[in-house]
Scaffold this motif. Structure first.
Motif, short mmCIF file in Angstrom:
data_model
loop_
_atom_site.label_atom_id
_atom_site.label_comp_id
_atom_site.label_asym_id
_atom_site.label_seq_id
_atom_site.Cartn_x
_atom_site.Cartn_y
_atom_site.Cartn_z
N ILE A 1 0.88 -1.09 -0.07
CA ILE A 1 -0.07 0.00 0.04
C ILE A 1 0.69 1.15 0.07
N ARG A 2 2.06 1.18 -0.64
CA ARG A 2 2.78 2.46 -0.69
C ARG A 2 2.52 3.61 -1.18
N ALA A 3 1.51 3.36 -2.07
CA ALA A 3 0.51 4.61 -2.32
C ALA A 3 -0.13 5.24 -1.39
N ILE B 1 0.53 5.29 2.03
CA ILE B 1 1.19 5.96 3.00
C ILE B 1 2.01 6.98 2.51
N SER B 2 2.62 7.93 3.58
CA SER B 2 3.33 8.97 3.15
C SER B 2 4.65 8.33 2.47
N THR B 3 5.28 9.01 1.67
CA THR B 3 6.71 8.74 1.18
C THR B 3 7.78 8.37 2.14
N TRP C 1 7.13 4.96 4.06
CA TRP C 1 7.67 4.12 3.19
C TRP C 1 9.01 3.84 3.29
N GLU C 2 9.69 4.94 2.97
CA GLU C 2 11.25 5.03 2.85
C GLU C 2 11.95 4.38 4.41
#
Lengths: 317, 475
Positions: free
Chosen positions: A99-101, A103-105, A108-109
């Motif tokens: 669901i990386r789209a 959550i905030s970048t 994810w990073e």
């Protein structure tokens, strides 16, 4: 929001929290094993850690002997154990990746960097050699991830599902930790008030980062029943059962605006038992019985959340 | 034997060794920067890409194995004048291809006019399900990737059109972001056209192609899932456009509409930017073993209950056997002269061509008609005898499945490799967006074959990417 997205968010948070709690258990078990004249033998010291994670059957099948090295391997690095730190971190990251789209970048990073770093620090030798460093790393990665979540995530339902996952998992973990420790410690507390007693109970507090709070609140000797009160009923103790339900209930009130009354009812009931509960009554019922019942009801609430929001059966659409 | 690199057109240097005008500033910068620093920047880029998770999965490797596409720090630079030609040519081509798709699924005038052979509909990519179906705006290929190679100063060729689910645009954007982070000083010296607005243009186009009457269309991106090779891009684009990234299991059909399962109950979906191949879209219409699709989707689509981008059946237009007719299509539908040329192509299905192909296998590139991704391909000049004989047998056994083209000396661009900076072959894929108008963001995916002399730029075959700079006029 997509139900599947909510499901991944919820479990991402649960697995991160699970990894952190496992690290706490491992850390404090390791710390206690360093105490002189420990009144348990090696197996007696390390077995409770496996017991808390409710994984004794698998452990005995794979390892047999409750030695320090075996338990650390099993709880930290063994992917066959679904509750191990490596399994929890891996699943947290897999859920985030799916669901990386959503959550905030930065989130994810952060979680991806955690997983990359894991491979460079978590060799068997280094973890067995310095378990405390590894546990600190896990805890700090969990803190970091929570921080980046609070600092960057839009305050919408997605955020609510992340927090819901965190507190549902934490409530379960704290209840298990207290149950196992209380159970194990009391019968052997021959030297009540003795030095060992102090260390055992302070270790439990330490494992939930509550030693300082205890001293601040009670400024008195560490007594088992006060420890229990702190971890069950104190609403201002961030890892207590009451504090967890204090978070869960309003989140569900927001999510259940149009449906999910059963979730709300279960959570409200559980919350009330902590909000209006008295320690005397709990001890009368038996702390163990109370905690077992809590774990079951918390589990039932989790299942209801799952059916209402996360994996909605086709028949209800 | 590989392509002799020294014969190829070099993007940076003239054959005499002089640096071309547009590369002057860069070349000067390169000269003043020591190789150690370049290598360090290159490693930094790799670390960043890995941290950001810009990875792809390779078919056939362990499930979940994630690899990085090599990123090269030397940009491909194109002047405004060069871009003018390329973009006009690519837009023209996509207009013709959309017109062709509309025609082939309606009146089929191009066959009646005798431009395409009567048996053309036997092409495996033609979808009878689409015959007579009107799609909003007559747009079939909302997103098209046009692969262009260069062999000389002004010799550009279209190598192929990608009209199904073209990928790579996330690399165009992430490569730029990386270059600006690593070498901000270069962007002060060059005026490079920005590319970040691509997702906004795409989103506007997708919204504009909702069925008439939908006032605030809900757009979603349909992905096969986290183990797909292009998953990063799917997530990236959904994130950039602020739309839901859905899998087949998140959608269901009820009545003449598609819904997604949300935490607040079912929500209707109007436009699906799908990154799943036709075959897997709907187990009721196409492959019944597909776990990725949405049962009933195609029937809703045909009844106008939802828009798919790209449309179903675009494969009939980017198939390698159709490719040869594209210049004719430009004449036929637009009444214009094609701005970009095709690579001369021999079809093994035609006796005379087949004879030529079999006699010149060692010089030609042979491709499968329906193949993609650099799989099932013979590069004659670099192939061994055994491989050539294997292809000979395959072509004789199934001539309809093969085409051949001369081995083009793809242009080279300086590239950072182990031995330092050296020329490597490159291609270019600009992305053409069709909505109310047909547009092109000034940028492209530039793919580079990292192995010396290699002509295969596909990422699945070890190719890398470069940032592509389209310069503004006043350089």
């Amino acid at each position: 929001m997509l139900s599947r997205t909510a499901d991944h968010l919820y479990w991402m948070a649960r697995y991160i929290e699970r990894a952190e709690n496992m690290a706490r258990v491992l850390d404090v078990t390791n710390y206690m094993s360093l105490m002189p004249n420990a009144f348990h033998n090696e197996a007696g010291q390390w077995r409770p850690a496996v017991l808390i994670a409710d994984t004794t059957t698998a452990f005995e099948e794979y390892y047999g002997e409750y030695s320090a090295a075996n338990v650390i391997r099993f709880l930290a690095l063994d992917e066959r154990n679904p509750s191990s730190i490596v399994s929890a971190l891996k699943r947290a990251r897999e859920n985030a990746r799916a669901i990386r789209a959503a959550i905030s970048t930065e989130m994810w990073e952060n979680i991806n960097a955690m997983w990359i770093e894991f491979h460079s620090i978590a060799s068997e030798n280094s973890v067995l050699d310095k378990p405390e460093e590894f546990c600190d790393w896990v805890k700090s990665r969990s803190h970091l991830f929570r921080g980046v979540t609070y600092g960057t995530m839009l305050r919408d339902d997605a955020f609510n599902f992340v927090r819901l996952g965190t507190f549902m998992e934490r409530a379960d973990n704290t209840a298990r930790l207290l149950d196992v420790k209380y159970h194990l410690l009391l019968p052997s507390a021959a030297e009540v008030g003795g030095a060992m007693d102090y260390y055992e109970w302070s270790a439990i507090l330490r494992s939930v980062s509550a030693l300082g709070s205890y001293q601040k609140i009670f400024s008195d000797a560490i007594e088992s029943w006060r420890v229990a009160e702190l971890l069950v009923l104190r609403h201002d103790m961030p890892r207590s059962l009451h504090a967890c339900l204090d978070e869960v209930t309003p989140i569900l009130e927001q999510l259940c605006s149009t449906r999910g009354w059963e979730c709300l009812r279960l959570a409200g009931e559980l919350h009330a038992s902590l909000h209006y509960g008295r320690m005397e009554n709990i001890f009368q019922q038996g702390l163990h019985e109370f905690l077992q019942e809590f774990i079951e009801r918390n589990y039932a609430l989790g299942s209801e959340i799952q059916h209402t929001f996360l994996n909605v059966p086709d028949s209800t659409v | 034997m590989n392509m002799n690199i020294s014969n190829a057109y070099d993007e940076m240097r003239e054959s005499g060794g002089n640096v071309r005008d547009i590369y002057q500033t860069f070349a000067h910068w390169l000269q003043c920067t020591n190789i150690g620093k370049l290598n360090q920047k290159s490693r930094e880029a790799e670390l960043l890409f890995r941290r950001v998770g810009i990875t792809f999965n390779v078919y056939g490797e362990d499930a979940g194995a994630e690899r990085l596409i090599p990123f090269d720090i030397v940009p491909r630079i194109l002047s405004a004048a060069e871009w003018q030609v390329l973009s006009a040519g690519a837009i023209q081509r996509v207009r013709a291809l959309n017109a062709f798709l509309n025609d082939i699924y309606h009146g089929q005038e191009i066959i009646k006019a005798g431009i395409l052979p009567a048996d053309f509909l036997g092409n495996g990519m033609y979808r009878p399900e689409m015959q007579g179906i009107d799609v909003p705006g007559g747009i079939y290929a909302h997103i098209a990737g046009i692969d262009i190679v260069r062999t000389g100063e002004s010799q550009f060729y279209v190598l192929e059109d990608n009209l199904r689910t073209p990928s790579g645009v996330s690399y165009m954007m992430e490569d730029r972001k990386m270059m600006m982070r690593l070498f901000p000083e270069l962007f002060r010296r060059y005026s490079v056209a920005p590319v970040e607005h691509f997702p906004q243009v795409l989103l506007n186009n997708l919204r504009a192609t909702a069925q008439p009457g939908v006032s605030k269309p809900t757009v979603v991106l349909l992905t096969p899932g986290a183990y797909n090779s292009a998953y990063f891009e799917h997530a990236f684009l959904a994130h950039q456009m602020g739309i839901e990234l859905v899998e087949g299991q998140d959608l269901f059909v009820k009545g003449n509409a598609v819904f997604m399962r949300t935490t607040e109950g079912p929500q209707q979906v109007d436009v699906i930017y799908r990154r799943i191949d036709d075959d897997f879209l709907d187990p009721l219409a196409f492959r019944e073993d597909s776990m990725l699709g949405v049962p009933g989707l195609v029937s809703v689509y045909r009844n106008g209950g939802v828009t798919l981008a790209n449309a179903i059946g675009t494969g009939v237009a980017d198939d390698k056997s159709t490719y040869t007719y594209v210049p004719e299509m430009v004449h036929f539908y637009l009444g214009e002269e094609p701005i970009l040329s095709n690579v001369p192509t021999y079809k093994a299905s035609i006796a005379a061509d087949r004879k030529y192909i079999l006699a010149h296998l060692a010089e030609l590139v042979v491709k499968e008609v329906h193949g993609s991704g650099g799989y099932g391909m013979l590069v004659g000049p670099s192939a061994g005898k055994a491989q050539i004989e294997e292809f000979r047998a395959r072509i004789i056994a199934d001539p309809g499945n093969y085409i051949a083209q001369p081995t083009l000396a793809l242009s080279t661009c300086p590239t950072l490799v182990e031995q330092g900076i050296a020329p490597r072959h490159v291609d270019l894929r600009p992305f053409v967006l069709s909505g109310k108008t047909v547009t092109l963001i000034p940028g492209a995916l530039c793919r580079v074959a990292m192995r010396e002399g290699s002509l295969v730029v596909n990422s699945s075959q070890g190719g890398g990417t470069k940032d592509t700079w389209i310069l503004n006029d006043a350089q």
